[in-house]
Design an enzyme around this catalytic site. Sequence first.
Site, PDB file in Angstrom:
ATOM      1  N   ARG A  46       0.843  -1.188   0.000  1.00 25.36           N
ATOM      2  CA  ARG A  46       0.000   0.000   0.000  1.00 25.36           C
ATOM      3  C   ARG A  46       0.884   1.246   0.000  1.00 25.36           C
ATOM      4  O   ARG A  46       0.566   2.272  -0.578  1.00 25.36           O
ATOM      5  CB  ARG A  46      -0.939   0.004   1.204  1.00 25.36           C
ATOM      6  CG  ARG A  46      -2.024   1.033   1.037  1.00 25.36           C
ATOM      7  CD  ARG A  46      -2.969   1.261   2.219  1.00 25.36           C
ATOM      8  NE  ARG A  46      -3.265   0.158   3.065  1.00 25.36           N
ATOM      9  CZ  ARG A  46      -2.710  -0.013   4.284  1.00 25.36           C
ATOM     10  NH1 ARG A  46      -1.812   0.842   4.752  1.00 25.36           N
ATOM     11  NH2 ARG A  46      -3.059  -1.031   5.022  1.00 25.36           N
ATOM     12  N   TYR A  99     -10.264  21.906 -15.021  1.00 27.50           N
ATOM     13  CA  TYR A  99     -10.806  20.577 -15.310  1.00 27.50           C
ATOM     14  C   TYR A  99     -12.025  20.298 -14.409  1.00 27.50           C
ATOM     15  O   TYR A  99     -11.970  20.546 -13.198  1.00 27.50           O
ATOM     16  CB  TYR A  99      -9.710  19.523 -15.066  1.00 27.50           C
ATOM     17  CG  TYR A  99     -10.180  18.114 -15.243  1.00 27.50           C
ATOM     18  CD1 TYR A  99     -10.467  17.609 -16.506  1.00 27.50           C
ATOM     19  CD2 TYR A  99     -10.356  17.283 -14.148  1.00 27.50           C
ATOM     20  CE1 TYR A  99     -10.910  16.313 -16.664  1.00 27.50           C
ATOM     21  CE2 TYR A  99     -10.800  15.975 -14.305  1.00 27.50           C
ATOM     22  CZ  TYR A  99     -11.080  15.503 -15.568  1.00 27.50           C
ATOM     23  OH  TYR A  99     -11.523  14.218 -15.724  1.00 27.50           O
ATOM     24  N   ASP A 171      -1.432  21.761 -13.272  1.00 27.75           N
ATOM     25  CA  ASP A 171      -1.884  20.506 -13.874  1.00 27.75           C
ATOM     26  C   ASP A 171      -1.367  20.520 -15.311  1.00 27.75           C
ATOM     27  O   ASP A 171      -1.868  21.264 -16.150  1.00 27.75           O
ATOM     28  CB  ASP A 171      -3.422  20.450 -13.811  1.00 27.75           C
ATOM     29  CG  ASP A 171      -3.986  19.167 -14.421  1.00 27.75           C
ATOM     30  OD1 ASP A 171      -3.317  18.557 -15.274  1.00 27.75           O
ATOM     31  OD2 ASP A 171      -5.118  18.795 -14.057  1.00 27.75           O
ATOM     32  N   LYS A 196      -3.574  10.071 -19.562  1.00 28.42           N
ATOM     33  CA  LYS A 196      -3.634  10.753 -20.863  1.00 28.42           C
ATOM     34  C   LYS A 196      -2.314  10.575 -21.624  1.00 28.42           C
ATOM     35  O   LYS A 196      -1.938   9.445 -21.881  1.00 28.42           O
ATOM     36  CB  LYS A 196      -4.004  12.220 -20.637  1.00 28.42           C
ATOM     37  CG  LYS A 196      -5.124  12.443 -19.608  1.00 28.42           C
ATOM     38  CD  LYS A 196      -6.482  11.959 -20.071  1.00 28.42           C
ATOM     39  CE  LYS A 196      -7.518  11.932 -18.958  1.00 28.42           C
ATOM     40  NZ  LYS A 196      -7.747  13.209 -18.284  1.00 28.42           N
TER      41      LYS A 196
END
Length: 390
Positions: A46, A99, A171, A196
Amino acid sequence: MKFSTKAIHIGSESDPNNGAVISPVYLTSTYRQKYPGKFDKYDYARGFNPNFTYLEQNLASLEGAHNAVVFPSGMGALTALILCILKSGDKVIGIDDLYGGTYRLFMRIFQNYNIGFEQFDMTNTKTLEKALSKKPKLLILESPTNPLLKITDIKKVTTLAKEYGVLTLVDNTFASPYFQKPLKLGADIVLHSTTKYISGHSDILGGVIISDHPDLMDKIPNSHMNKLEYIRNASGINPDPFACWLIQRGVKTMAVRMEKHQENAMAVANYLYKHPKVKKVYYPGLPSHENHNIARKQMTGFSGIVSVEFNLSYEETKKMITSFKVITLAESLGAIESLVDHPASMTHGAIPKEEREKIGLTDGLVRLSVGIEDPEDIIADLQQALDKIT
Ligand SMILES: *Cc1c(COP(=O)(O)O)cnc(C)c1O
């Protein structure tokens, strides 16, 4: 080392046991300890996994940083960042056409935890200074923006934010590190949806935070984790090792993909610019783009997204985008295949029509994520779909 060499080699460890040239996928949830509580870096997946580490070294190098922390998606990365640096009572300012998922995360989730969020036009220095004087903790910027490809002078904004002691996050998903390096332009933190351009094949989700800022990357006392890794381990916003491995495979071809995305996008933009059914083409690579000069100054290329306002009604636009044979109607962007999005009915459909049109998201607006197919086929597809509208 230059971009492609780093993309291919940094964080790519050949396997010491069997000599495999490509790093293996470490599909393990836990790691053997020699003595109770004694281990080097890995104890439980994790928190850490070699595939996280390899991808982090790789992506940090591409943005010119020493540190990166990977997450299961772009929104996962942003959530972890918020948990790491913000607390109740803090304020965040964002660029006006942020976004949609970022907007939703602040407005619908973190407002319930008393984290304030407001949006501003950051191309206007006066409005920006007014926003900064309200003492936000964090400023969030995107350039180019979605879907209108607005360009903001990153250096100008980060310099001003520094004067006010405000942390800056860019971003960088739309530009990719191949075309734009926000940390070099003064940003404190870079975020990517690696879903992306970075992975580039529409087959995986991922996110990353890249930064050398001590508020994120300083080690927690008496721990092997930095602050952001601590959040990842504590909250369970961890990626999957195989996803990291696939993203890293995508990174190796990023330079050739991005060059081709740009070349095709330019061809598509030039074709549409002259088309009688087109009202306006938004592409930062066109000299007619309002911020073309800033784009030239801060980017080394213009990436692969082209937005187009057609002289078409809602119904005609829908008819056109459902007539494509090569271009696929789908949300998302930044992969090898061309995709089309109709903001008015898809990504931005939740915004009321009147408000939507005020910010330029008209019924005839279409966003193309131009893929790396042969440009003649993409253009022929646009042509045949447009010919269907009389
Ligand atoms: C897709 C996207 C995100 C969100 O990333 P996910 O990986 O889908 O969570 C954030 N910012 C931008 C600019 C994006 O395009």
